[in-house]
Design a protein around this motif. Structure first.
Motif, PDB file in Angstrom:
ATOM      1  N   GLY A  13       0.457  -1.398   0.257  1.00 14.97           N
ATOM      2  CA  GLY A  13       0.119  -0.157  -0.115  1.00 14.97           C
ATOM      3  C   GLY A  13       0.442   1.086   0.088  1.00 14.97           C
ATOM      4  N   GLY A  16      -0.230   4.866  -0.963  1.00 13.78           N
ATOM      5  CA  GLY A  16      -1.351   6.009   0.251  1.00 13.78           C
ATOM      6  C   GLY A  16      -0.856   6.422   0.586  1.00 13.78           C
ATOM      7  N   GLN A  17      -1.854   6.887   1.711  1.00 14.33           N
ATOM      8  CA  GLN A  17      -0.881   7.912   2.466  1.00 14.33           C
ATOM      9  C   GLN A  17      -0.439   8.221   3.668  1.00 14.33           C
ATOM     10  OE1 GLN A  17      -4.758  10.445   3.925  1.00 14.33           O
ATOM     11  NE2 GLN A  17      -5.304   9.286   5.204  1.00 14.33           N
ATOM     12  N   ILE A  18      -0.539   6.865   4.073  1.00 20.11           N
ATOM     13  CA  ILE A  18       0.431   6.367   4.566  1.00 20.11           C
ATOM     14  C   ILE A  18       1.679   6.239   4.151  1.00 20.11           C
ATOM     15  CG2 ILE A  18       1.188   4.402   6.973  1.00 20.11           C
ATOM     16  CD1 ILE A  18      -2.515   4.670   7.303  1.00 20.11           C
ATOM     17  N   GLU A  44       2.044  -2.831  -5.096  1.00 19.77           N
ATOM     18  CA  GLU A  44       0.741  -2.261  -4.593  1.00 19.77           C
ATOM     19  C   GLU A  44       0.426  -2.730  -5.655  1.00 19.77           C
ATOM     20  OE1 GLU A  44      -1.828   0.488  -4.136  1.00 19.77           O
ATOM     21  OE2 GLU A  44      -0.761   1.322  -2.775  1.00 19.77           O
ATOM     22  N   ILE A  45      -1.300  -1.741  -6.112  1.00 18.91           N
ATOM     23  CA  ILE A  45      -2.282  -3.010  -6.805  1.00 18.91           C
ATOM     24  C   ILE A  45      -2.067  -2.203  -8.312  1.00 18.91           C
ATOM     25  CG2 ILE A  45      -3.514  -3.895  -4.853  1.00 18.91           C
ATOM     26  CD1 ILE A  45      -5.313  -2.003  -5.159  1.00 18.91           C
ATOM     27  N   VAL A  89       0.585  -2.112   5.033  1.00 15.94           N
ATOM     28  CA  VAL A  89      -0.596  -1.181   5.472  1.00 15.94           C
ATOM     29  C   VAL A  89      -1.336  -0.970   4.123  1.00 15.94           C
ATOM     30  CG1 VAL A  89      -0.195   1.591   5.350  1.00 15.94           C
ATOM     31  CG2 VAL A  89       2.045   0.536   6.313  1.00 15.94           C
ATOM     32  N   GLY A  90      -1.551  -1.872   2.896  1.00 22.49           N
ATOM     33  CA  GLY A  90      -2.296  -1.757   1.792  1.00 22.49           C
ATOM     34  C   GLY A  90      -3.230  -2.644   2.662  1.00 22.49           C
ATOM     35  N   SER A  91      -4.541  -2.233   2.479  1.00 26.35           N
ATOM     36  CA  SER A  91      -6.265  -3.147   2.671  1.00 26.35           C
ATOM     37  C   SER A  91      -7.192  -2.437   2.337  1.00 26.35           C
ATOM     38  CB  SER A  91      -6.060  -2.863   4.251  1.00 26.35           C
ATOM     39  OG  SER A  91      -6.538  -1.650   4.911  1.00 26.35           O
ATOM     40  N   ILE A 110      -6.229 -10.667   0.796  1.00 21.59           N
ATOM     41  CA  ILE A 110      -5.142  -9.613   0.234  1.00 21.59           C
ATOM     42  C   ILE A 110      -4.624 -10.433   1.689  1.00 21.59           C
ATOM     43  CG2 ILE A 110      -4.152  -7.822   1.063  1.00 21.59           C
ATOM     44  CD1 ILE A 110      -6.380  -6.509   0.479  1.00 21.59           C
ATOM     45  N   GLN A 114      -0.547 -13.067   1.234  1.00 20.84           N
ATOM     46  CA  GLN A 114       0.252 -11.845   1.083  1.00 20.84           C
ATOM     47  C   GLN A 114       1.751 -13.491   2.266  1.00 20.84           C
ATOM     48  OE1 GLN A 114       0.081  -8.457   2.517  1.00 20.84           O
ATOM     49  NE2 GLN A 114      -0.632  -7.540  -0.174  1.00 20.84           N
ATOM     50  N   VAL A 131      -1.249  -2.892   9.720  1.00 21.85           N
ATOM     51  CA  VAL A 131      -0.711  -1.874   9.516  1.00 21.85           C
ATOM     52  C   VAL A 131      -2.406  -1.648   9.874  1.00 21.85           C
ATOM     53  CG1 VAL A 131      -0.453   0.563   9.266  1.00 21.85           C
ATOM     54  CG2 VAL A 131       1.290  -0.964  10.034  1.00 21.85           C
ATOM     55  N   GLY A 132      -2.780  -2.543   8.042  1.00 20.97           N
ATOM     56  CA  GLY A 132      -4.361  -2.104   7.401  1.00 20.97           C
ATOM     57  C   GLY A 132      -5.098  -2.745   8.560  1.00 20.97           C
ATOM     58  N   ASN A 133      -6.428  -2.144   8.680  1.00 16.86           N
ATOM     59  CA  ASN A 133      -7.291  -2.830   9.225  1.00 16.86           C
ATOM     60  C   ASN A 133      -8.555  -3.764   8.739  1.00 16.86           C
ATOM     61  OD1 ASN A 133      -7.194  -1.235  12.276  1.00 16.86           O
ATOM     62  ND2 ASN A 133      -7.878   0.786  10.564  1.00 16.86           N
ATOM     63  N   LEU A 157      -0.117  -2.842  14.243  1.00 21.54           N
ATOM     64  CA  LEU A 157       0.094  -2.008  15.619  1.00 21.54           C
ATOM     65  C   LEU A 157      -0.663  -1.038  15.866  1.00 21.54           C
ATOM     66  CD1 LEU A 157       2.432   0.549  15.177  1.00 21.54           C
ATOM     67  CD2 LEU A 157       0.489   0.913  13.244  1.00 21.54           C
ATOM     68  N   HIS A 189      -7.360  -3.235  17.898  1.00 22.60           N
ATOM     69  CA  HIS A 189      -7.204  -1.155  17.614  1.00 22.60           C
ATOM     70  C   HIS A 189      -9.064  -1.803  16.907  1.00 22.60           C
ATOM     71  CE1 HIS A 189      -6.270   1.812  15.310  1.00 22.60           C
ATOM     72  NE2 HIS A 189      -6.329   1.339  14.237  1.00 22.60           N
TER      73      HIS A 189
HETATM   74  P1  NAX Z   1      -5.255   4.720   1.611  1.00 24.07           P
HETATM   75  O1  NAX Z   1      -6.452   4.291   0.879  1.00 24.07           O
HETATM   76  O2  NAX Z   1      -4.765   6.002   1.169  1.00 24.07           O
HETATM   77  O3  NAX Z   1      -3.823   3.885   0.897  1.00 24.07           O
HETATM   78  C1  NAX Z   1      -3.480   2.072   0.846  1.00 24.07           C
HETATM   79  C2  NAX Z   1      -3.509   1.735  -0.608  1.00 24.07           C
HETATM   80  O4  NAX Z   1      -3.473  -0.239  -0.275  1.00 24.07           O
HETATM   81  C3  NAX Z   1      -4.243   2.785  -1.675  1.00 24.07           C
HETATM   82  O5  NAX Z   1      -2.745   2.716  -2.185  1.00 24.07           O
HETATM   83  C4  NAX Z   1      -4.261   0.775  -2.513  1.00 24.07           C
HETATM   84  O6  NAX Z   1      -4.138   1.502  -3.919  1.00 24.07           O
HETATM   85  C5  NAX Z   1      -3.113  -0.214  -1.491  1.00 24.07           C
HETATM   86  N1  NAX Z   1      -3.784  -1.154  -1.730  1.00 24.07           N
HETATM   87  C6  NAX Z   1      -4.472  -1.984  -1.704  1.00 24.07           C
HETATM   88  N2  NAX Z   1      -5.059  -3.409  -1.992  1.00 24.07           N
HETATM   89  C7  NAX Z   1      -3.578  -3.236  -1.875  1.00 24.07           C
HETATM   90  C8  NAX Z   1      -3.360  -5.072  -2.135  1.00 24.07           C
HETATM   91  N3  NAX Z   1      -4.109  -5.951  -1.999  1.00 24.07           N
HETATM   92  N4  NAX Z   1      -1.551  -4.713  -2.063  1.00 24.07           N
HETATM   93  C9  NAX Z   1      -0.807  -3.965  -2.311  1.00 24.07           C
HETATM   94  N5  NAX Z   1      -2.009  -2.823  -1.942  1.00 24.07           N
HETATM   95  C10 NAX Z   1      -2.673  -2.813  -1.298  1.00 24.07           C
HETATM   96  O7  NAX Z   1      -5.111   4.163   2.887  1.00 24.07           O
HETATM   97  P2  NAX Z   1      -3.953   4.491   4.061  1.00 24.07           P
HETATM   98  O8  NAX Z   1      -4.739   5.720   4.392  1.00 24.07           O
HETATM   99  O9  NAX Z   1      -2.993   4.839   4.001  1.00 24.07           O
HETATM  100  O10 NAX Z   1      -4.591   3.681   5.573  1.00 24.07           O
HETATM  101  C11 NAX Z   1      -3.925   2.192   5.460  1.00 24.07           C
HETATM  102  C12 NAX Z   1      -5.124   1.217   6.455  1.00 24.07           C
HETATM  103  O11 NAX Z   1      -4.058   1.719   7.417  1.00 24.07           O
HETATM  104  C13 NAX Z   1      -6.195   1.335   6.141  1.00 24.07           C
HETATM  105  O12 NAX Z   1      -6.086   0.083   6.580  1.00 24.07           O
HETATM  106  C14 NAX Z   1      -6.659   2.037   7.048  1.00 24.07           C
HETATM  107  O13 NAX Z   1      -7.582   2.101   7.885  1.00 24.07           O
HETATM  108  C15 NAX Z   1      -5.105   1.966   8.498  1.00 24.07           C
HETATM  109  N6  NAX Z   1      -4.882   2.319   9.220  1.00 24.07           N
HETATM  110  C16 NAX Z   1      -4.234   2.020  10.976  1.00 24.07           C
HETATM  111  C17 NAX Z   1      -3.637   2.120  11.696  1.00 24.07           C
HETATM  112  C18 NAX Z   1      -4.245   1.442  12.823  1.00 24.07           C
HETATM  113  O14 NAX Z   1      -3.318   2.363  13.998  1.00 24.07           O
HETATM  114  N7  NAX Z   1      -3.693   0.448  12.687  1.00 24.07           N
HETATM  115  C19 NAX Z   1      -4.069   3.647  11.905  1.00 24.07           C
HETATM  116  C20 NAX Z   1      -4.144   4.399  10.355  1.00 24.07           C
HETATM  117  C21 NAX Z   1      -5.158   3.961   9.990  1.00 24.07           C
HETATM  118  O15 NAX Z   1      -6.446   3.814   9.842  1.00 24.07           O
END
Ligand code: NAX
Length: 340
Positions: A13, A16-18, A44-45, A89-91, A110, A114, A131-133, A157, A189
């Motif tokens: 991921g 993405g923004q993180i 990435e996808i 991170v990606g989810s 996913i 992985q 990290v991804g939820n 995380l 979390h």
């Molecule tokens: P974004 O939607 O900005 O970025 C996610 C990225 O992951 C996208 O670029 C997408 O193309 C990519 N992606 C999707 N499926 C994928 C795959 N199968 N393989 C590789 N990449 C893939 O989300 P972002 O704000 O960066 O957040 C990422 C994740 O962190 C979310 O699930 C979010 O809920 C989770 N978080 C977890 C936190 C924690 O404390 N555990 C806090 C922050 C955040 O909410």
């Protein structure tokens, strides 16, 4: 030839923004130390490839002394090849109208592949952070699919929740965050998490007593903890979305950096919080990925054992653990976990 062998870090991921807030700090040495060269692998996808490729160009433009190379790919086997650390991170985010079971199913789709790709391709001593939820259950799914990699190498995380709790306490007590020790996030979390201050100290004195002094007595402190502090920490993510218009990114990336740094370089004073695969500590069923108080000597996180939990704490932890067990049962129903 480097005097210190580079560490390969895979970030999923990454477009993405993180990811955007995380990559540059890893490349700068914030996660693994100022002398540790790194290689970055960005997974990435297809829809996210351009964003990740753009970030890779910017990484190059920073001329980071520690950054050896960057590879961007949508192939998990390539991304996890020889990875020493995998940051998942990606989810799939929850979309309007999506049932919880749909969300769990989408993410199982996913995190299970992985986990398998990590087992097949990563370094033998790889460490994995989800990290991804839903982060705890995604870590559980990845660990179950990663044949041959011990569960203790997987974590999820909860450091952002931990740091949010420390910051709220510091603001209320009008002290610096570094004056506080012994805060714990227990459980999932999610909104059921239990931010616990019962073993916390401010400059060595019990936090509960300091709160009572500040807020006008023990009852006022207890009410503040249950009615203000816990809900505020547990719902801080929603508060950020409401104010910022999108979810936490830089603070989440900072928490990932802190989690990896403390795991790799060691926790210094006191403990921090991370979700680990339970070995039955504090009565949490074995195998659930639950947040605990943890320390690391640089070889991986271990649960801090032996803390007393009173009836209030026990009930809050049990409620969050019940949610983790329900998530596990739901993904097991979907076939994403081996039936035990
Ligand atoms: P974004 O939607 O900005 O970025 C996610 C990225 O992951 C996208 O670029 C997408 O193309 C990519 N992606 C999707 N499926 C994928 C795959 N199968 N393989 C590789 N990449 C893939 O989300 P972002 O704000 O960066 O957040 C990422 C994740 O962190 C979310 O699930 C979010 O809920 C989770 N978080 C977890 C936190 C924690 O404390 N555990 C806090 C922050 C955040 O909410």
């Amino acid at each position: 030839m480097d005097a210190i062998a580079p560490v390969t870090v895979t970030i999923t991921g990454a477009g993405g923004q993180i990811g955007y807030a995380l990559l540059f700090r890893i490349a700068a040495g914030d996660a693994l130390g100022p002398d540790q060269p790194v290689r970055l692998r960005l997974l990435e996808i297809p829809q996210g490839m351009r964003a990740a490729e753009g970030a890779a160009l910017e990484l190059q433009d920073c001329a980071f002394p520690l950054l050896r190379d960057v590879e961007v790919t949508d192939d998990a086997a390539v991304a996890f090849a020889d990875a020493d650390r995998a940051l998942l991170v990606g989810s799939r985010p929850r979309m309007v109208g999506m049932e919880r079971s749909d969300l769990l199913a989408a993410n199982a789709g996913i995190f299970a592949p992985q986990g398998a790709a990590i087992a097949a391709n990563a370094a033998a001593d790889v460490r994995v952070l989800a990290v991804g939820n839903p982060a705890n259950t995604n870590a559980l799914i990845a660990a179950a699919a990663a044949d041959g990699i011990p569960g203790e190498r997987f974590s999820a995380l909860t450091r952002l929740d931990h740091d949010r709790a420390v910051a709220q306490l510091a603001a209320t007590l009008e002290v610096g965050p570094a004056q506080l020790q012994g805060v714990t996030i227990w459980g999932n979390h999610s909104a059921t998490q239990f931010p616990d201050i019962d073993h916390a100290a401010v400059d060595g004195a019990p936090v509960r007593a300091a709160l009572a002094e500040k807020l006008g007595g023990a009852d006022a402190a207890a009410a503040w903890l249950d009615e203000v502090f816990i809900p505020r920490v547990a719902r801080r993510g929603a508060e950020i979305i409401e104010v910022r218009g999108s979810s936490s990114a830089a603070s989440a990336a900072n928490a990932v950096i802190a989690h990896v740094r403390d795991e790799a370089l060691g926790t210094r004073a006191g403990w921090t919080s991370a979700a680990l695969v339970s070995r039955g500590e504090y009565g949490v069923p074995e195998g659930l990925v639950c947040s605990f108080p943890v320390t690391s000597d640089g070889t991986g996180y271990r649960v801090v054992e032996g803390l007393d939990l009173d009836a209030r704490a026990r009930a809050r932890l049990d409620a969050s653990v019940a949610e983790l067990a329900a998530e596990r049962d739901a993904v097991r129903e979907l076939g994403a976990l081996p039936r035990s």
